[in-house]
Design a protein around this motif. Sequence first.
Motif, mmCIF file in Angstrom:
data_model
loop_
_atom_site.group_PDB
_atom_site.id
_atom_site.type_symbol
_atom_site.label_atom_id
_atom_site.label_comp_id
_atom_site.label_asym_id
_atom_site.label_seq_id
_atom_site.Cartn_x
_atom_site.Cartn_y
_atom_site.Cartn_z
ATOM 1 N N GLY A 16 -16.242 8.998 2.213
ATOM 2 C CA GLY A 16 -15.258 9.948 2.906
ATOM 3 C C GLY A 16 -13.817 9.197 2.954
ATOM 4 O O GLY A 16 -12.994 9.846 3.521
ATOM 5 N N GLU A 17 -13.674 7.994 2.568
ATOM 6 C CA GLU A 17 -12.383 7.357 2.583
ATOM 7 C C GLU A 17 -11.577 7.903 1.308
ATOM 8 O O GLU A 17 -12.225 8.335 0.247
ATOM 9 C CB GLU A 17 -12.366 5.968 2.343
ATOM 10 N N ILE A 18 -10.174 8.132 1.357
ATOM 11 C CA ILE A 18 -9.432 8.306 0.291
ATOM 12 C C ILE A 18 -8.661 7.160 -0.280
ATOM 13 O O ILE A 18 -7.857 6.587 0.694
ATOM 14 C CB ILE A 18 -8.477 9.620 0.501
ATOM 15 N N VAL A 19 -8.782 6.920 -1.439
ATOM 16 C CA VAL A 19 -8.077 5.707 -1.843
ATOM 17 C C VAL A 19 -6.797 6.248 -2.529
ATOM 18 O O VAL A 19 -7.128 7.401 -3.475
ATOM 19 C CB VAL A 19 -8.938 4.983 -2.997
ATOM 20 N N CYS A 20 -5.743 5.849 -2.201
ATOM 21 C CA CYS A 20 -4.398 6.440 -2.847
ATOM 22 C C CYS A 20 -3.757 5.486 -3.549
ATOM 23 O O CYS A 20 -3.617 4.182 -3.131
ATOM 24 C CB CYS A 20 -3.485 6.895 -1.752
ATOM 25 N N ASN A 21 -3.238 5.937 -4.388
ATOM 26 C CA ASN A 21 -2.048 4.988 -5.409
ATOM 27 C C ASN A 21 -0.957 5.644 -5.811
ATOM 28 O O ASN A 21 -0.888 6.928 -5.863
ATOM 29 C CB ASN A 21 -2.583 4.257 -6.708
ATOM 30 N N ILE A 22 0.252 4.900 -5.795
ATOM 31 C CA ILE A 22 1.526 5.455 -6.115
ATOM 32 C C ILE A 22 1.434 5.502 -7.760
ATOM 33 O O ILE A 22 1.144 4.539 -8.256
ATOM 34 C CB ILE A 22 2.585 4.357 -5.759
ATOM 35 N N GLY A 23 1.949 6.571 -8.200
ATOM 36 C CA GLY A 23 2.331 6.769 -9.647
ATOM 37 C C GLY A 23 3.616 6.515 -10.218
ATOM 38 O O GLY A 23 4.586 6.284 -9.135
ATOM 39 N N ASP A 24 3.666 6.774 -11.237
ATOM 40 C CA ASP A 24 5.034 6.472 -11.715
ATOM 41 C C ASP A 24 6.144 7.356 -11.439
ATOM 42 O O ASP A 24 7.292 6.964 -11.364
ATOM 43 C CB ASP A 24 4.984 6.547 -13.546
#
Length: 331
Positions: free
Chosen positions: A238-246
Motif C-alpha cells: 500500500g505504500e508508494i515509493v517515489c524517486n526523483i527522475g532526471d
Amino acid sequence: MTPTKYTTRTIPKISLHNFPNRIPEITSQLIHAAETDGFFVLTNHSIPPSLITSQFALSKSFFSLPEPTKASIPFTHANTGWESQAQYRPSKGQPDQKESYQLQYGSAMEGKWLREEELPGLKEGSLTFMRACQEVSEMLMLCFARGLGFEDNYFKKHHDITRSESQTVLRLLHYYTINQDVPTPFSYHRAGAHVDWSFLTLLFQHAGQSGLEICPGREVSTAFGTGDVWTKVEPEEGEIVCNIGDLLMSWSDDRFKSTFHRVKTPVDRETDYFGERFSIAYFNQPCTDCEIQGPGKKYPMVTGREFTKRAMERNFAALKAKKEELGGESV
Ligand SMILES: O=C(O)CCC(=O)C(=O)O
Ligand SMILES: [Fe+2]
C-alpha cells in the motif's frame, strides 16, 4: 566480484493525509527529501488499497498469458508494449532478467492494448489505476512547483494526460523466479543500477518481494555511474515509493537529485528473495511540446520531446561504452 557495501539510511515517509489543508507542511517535507535522499515513501495517499490489489491482479493475469499473445503487442520506440529480457542497463551492459508491459494514455497505445476477450478489463482497469496515480502525482507537482517558485499549476499543465502529447507511462513489471540451487551468474540482474529520466516515479511493491535498493548522491544530470554504498528499501503493502527522475533534477537546476536504484540479484539464501517479483511503476513524463528550463536557467531550454530523445541517446551511448569495456561482448 566485490561484495556490495550497504548502509542504513532512513527513507523519509511523507503522509498525504488531509492534503488540501497541509500543503505547506507537505511541501517542506518533500523539498527536504528531494534535496537530500532523492527517494521518499508516501503513506495515507488517495489510492485505495483495493485498486492497487486489482492492478496487481491484472498484471499477474497479463504476464500469465501465452508468450505469442504478449508478443503480439511488442515494445517499440513509442515507449509502449511488452518486452522480455530486452532492457539493457548502461551500468551493466546485460539485460534485466524480467518482462514488462508499458502503457500510456494516448495515441502511443495504438495496437498496444490486447483485445478485450484476451484479458477482460485490462484497458479499463489500467486506465482507472493510471488516473489514480496521476491524482497523487499532481499533488506532488503542486508542492514542487511552489518549492521552486513556479505557479501552482506549472508542472501539472506540462504533464497533462488528457493531451495527445502526453508521454506518461505505467509499467507493469514481472521478475522471474530464480533457482536457488544454481549459482547465480555474474551477469544476472533483476534490474541493473539506473536513474529514471522521468519527472517523478511512483513505485508499488508487494510486501515480502524485496530487492529494491537505492544509492543517493547523484551530482550531475548527465553522468552515469553507480555509487558503491547501497540501502535496501523494504516493500510495504500500500505504500508508494517515489524517486526523483532526471527531468525534475534538470528542471530544478540540479537542486533535487535523481537517485540510482536497482533490483538486486538474489545471492544469499538467508536474506534474499528468490521468488517471482511483481512491481508497478508510474513514470510522470513531460508532454512532447512543453518547454523545460529551471528557474535559474542552468541548462538551455529543451522541449519534452528533446529531453526524452536525449535521455534515450545518453543511455545508448553509455551502453555502447560499457559494451566496449566488456570487450565487445555481444549483448
Ligand atoms: O521493480 C522495481 O522495483 C523497480 C523498477 C524500476 O526501477 C524501473 O522500472 O525503472
Ligand atoms: Fe527505475
